[in-house]
Design an enzyme around this catalytic site. Structure first.
Site, mmCIF file in Angstrom:
data_model
loop_
_atom_site.group_PDB
_atom_site.id
_atom_site.type_symbol
_atom_site.label_atom_id
_atom_site.label_comp_id
_atom_site.label_asym_id
_atom_site.label_seq_id
_atom_site.Cartn_x
_atom_site.Cartn_y
_atom_site.Cartn_z
ATOM 1 N N SER A 153 -13.991 38.893 46.173
ATOM 2 C CA SER A 153 -14.280 37.777 47.081
ATOM 3 C C SER A 153 -13.561 36.548 46.551
ATOM 4 O O SER A 153 -13.210 36.491 45.358
ATOM 5 C CB SER A 153 -15.796 37.512 47.082
ATOM 6 O OG SER A 153 -16.087 36.249 47.638
ATOM 7 N N TYR A 166 -24.515 36.507 43.319
ATOM 8 C CA TYR A 166 -23.336 37.034 44.018
ATOM 9 C C TYR A 166 -22.046 36.590 43.303
ATOM 10 O O TYR A 166 -21.150 37.409 43.046
ATOM 11 C CB TYR A 166 -23.348 36.523 45.459
ATOM 12 C CG TYR A 166 -22.238 37.067 46.327
ATOM 13 C CD1 TYR A 166 -22.368 38.302 46.966
ATOM 14 C CD2 TYR A 166 -21.055 36.347 46.528
ATOM 15 C CE1 TYR A 166 -21.348 38.802 47.779
ATOM 16 C CE2 TYR A 166 -20.041 36.839 47.335
ATOM 17 C CZ TYR A 166 -20.197 38.063 47.963
ATOM 18 O OH TYR A 166 -19.184 38.562 48.760
#
Ligand code: NAD
Length: 268
Positions: A153, A166
């Site tokens: 990401s 995350y």
């Protein structure tokens, strides 16, 4: 790229019954790979992906496994090898968010995200690497012994308040990927990451589903549009194919420029 660049190269895509994983599975299948559509919940959605691939002339099968569970991952690989014989391409895509302000975050929220997003990638990559090493290069299908694509990401480099579990998982994926790439390169195994920016999927509906949220999100994207899962699918085909044979240990950002510090575009 030649037509069917992934012909004869069985691929496993984790979390492939939704969002980015679904688009990646379809793109790999359209490029000639027989594809395992992994899922943990919602078998009907996995069956729909398999049916779509088959009706377009591709090969696919669905296999259930929780990527954070060693026994389930190993059993998934056994089923894949029974059906397709081996693996050439792993796309470590499964991932999730459990957001909370840091002081409100429970140990369960922390451990759950790490177990899927990071431990899941470790477990699936280890089984794939074992098979790549056992089989070695099959020159008739690829000049590499195997390819691992880690779904990371932009948050492997952009800090993310309210999402420390995350962001930590994706930061972990970055050095898992690079260390694996370094260790496995002498065996002609390539390991790289795909780093999406904002892609329209169920994981981030609240970020694009209202006009206000969308306008706010677009201030972070110099290219002026939210990404589509197919943007990632096309990049995955290239990164899994011999067209990218000299690319190893790299994070490929597919983010419309989100990592270009857009806040500085008007002189800071
Ligand atoms: P999504 O929620 O549509 O898909 C995630 C998939 O992972 C689902 O199929 C889900 O069932 C599966 N999954 C969750 N836990 C699992 C487990 N234990 N075992 C197996 N599968 C499991 O979201 P998405 O946006 O398609 O996300 C896919 C990947 O892309 C994730 O790793 C996510 O972090 C990453 N990503 C997404 C974006 C974005 O903007 N959508 C941006 C950057 C990174």
């Amino acid at each position: 790229m030649e037509p069917n660049p992934l012909k004869g190269q069985p691929a496993l895509v984790t979390g492939a019954n939704s969002g980015i994983g679904c688009a990646v599975a379809k793109a790999l299948a359209a490029a000639g790979a027989p594809v395992v559509v992994n899922y943990v919940v919602d078998p009907a959605a996995a069956d729909r992906v398999v049916d779509e691939i088959r009706s377009s002339g591709g090969q696919a099968m669905a296999i259930q496994a929780d990527v954070g569970r060693e026994d389930q991952v190993q059993s998934m690989y056994r089923k894949m090898f029974e059906a397709y014989g081996t693996i050439h391409i792993l796309v470590n895509n499964a991932g999730l968010q459990r957001d909370a302000a840091f002081v409100e975050m429970t140990l369960h929220d922390w451990e759950f995200v790490l177990s899927v997003n990071l431990t899941g990638q470790f477990l699936c990559a280890r089984e794939a690497a074992r098979e790549f090493l056992r089989r070695g290069v099959a020159p008739e299908v690829s000049c590499a012994a195997g390819k691992i694509l880690c779904m990371s990401s932009v948050h492997e480099v952009i800090p993310w308040a309210g999402h420390v579990n995350y962001a930590a998982s994706k930061g972990g994926v970055m050095l898992l990927m690079k260390s694996l790439a370094q260790e496995l390169a002498p065996h002609r195994i390539r390991v790289n990451s795909l780093c999406p920016g904002a892609i329209r999927t169920p994981i981030n509906v609240s970020a694009w589903s209202t006009p206000e949220a969308l306008a706010n999100l677009l201030t972070l994207i110099p290219y002026g549009r939210v990404g589509d899962p197919e943007d990632i699918g096309r990049a995955a085909v290239w990164l899994a194919s011999d067209a990218s044979d000299y690319v190893n240990g790299t994070s490929l950002f597919i983010d419309g420029g989100m990592t270009l510090f857009p806040g500085f575009s008007t002189n800071g």
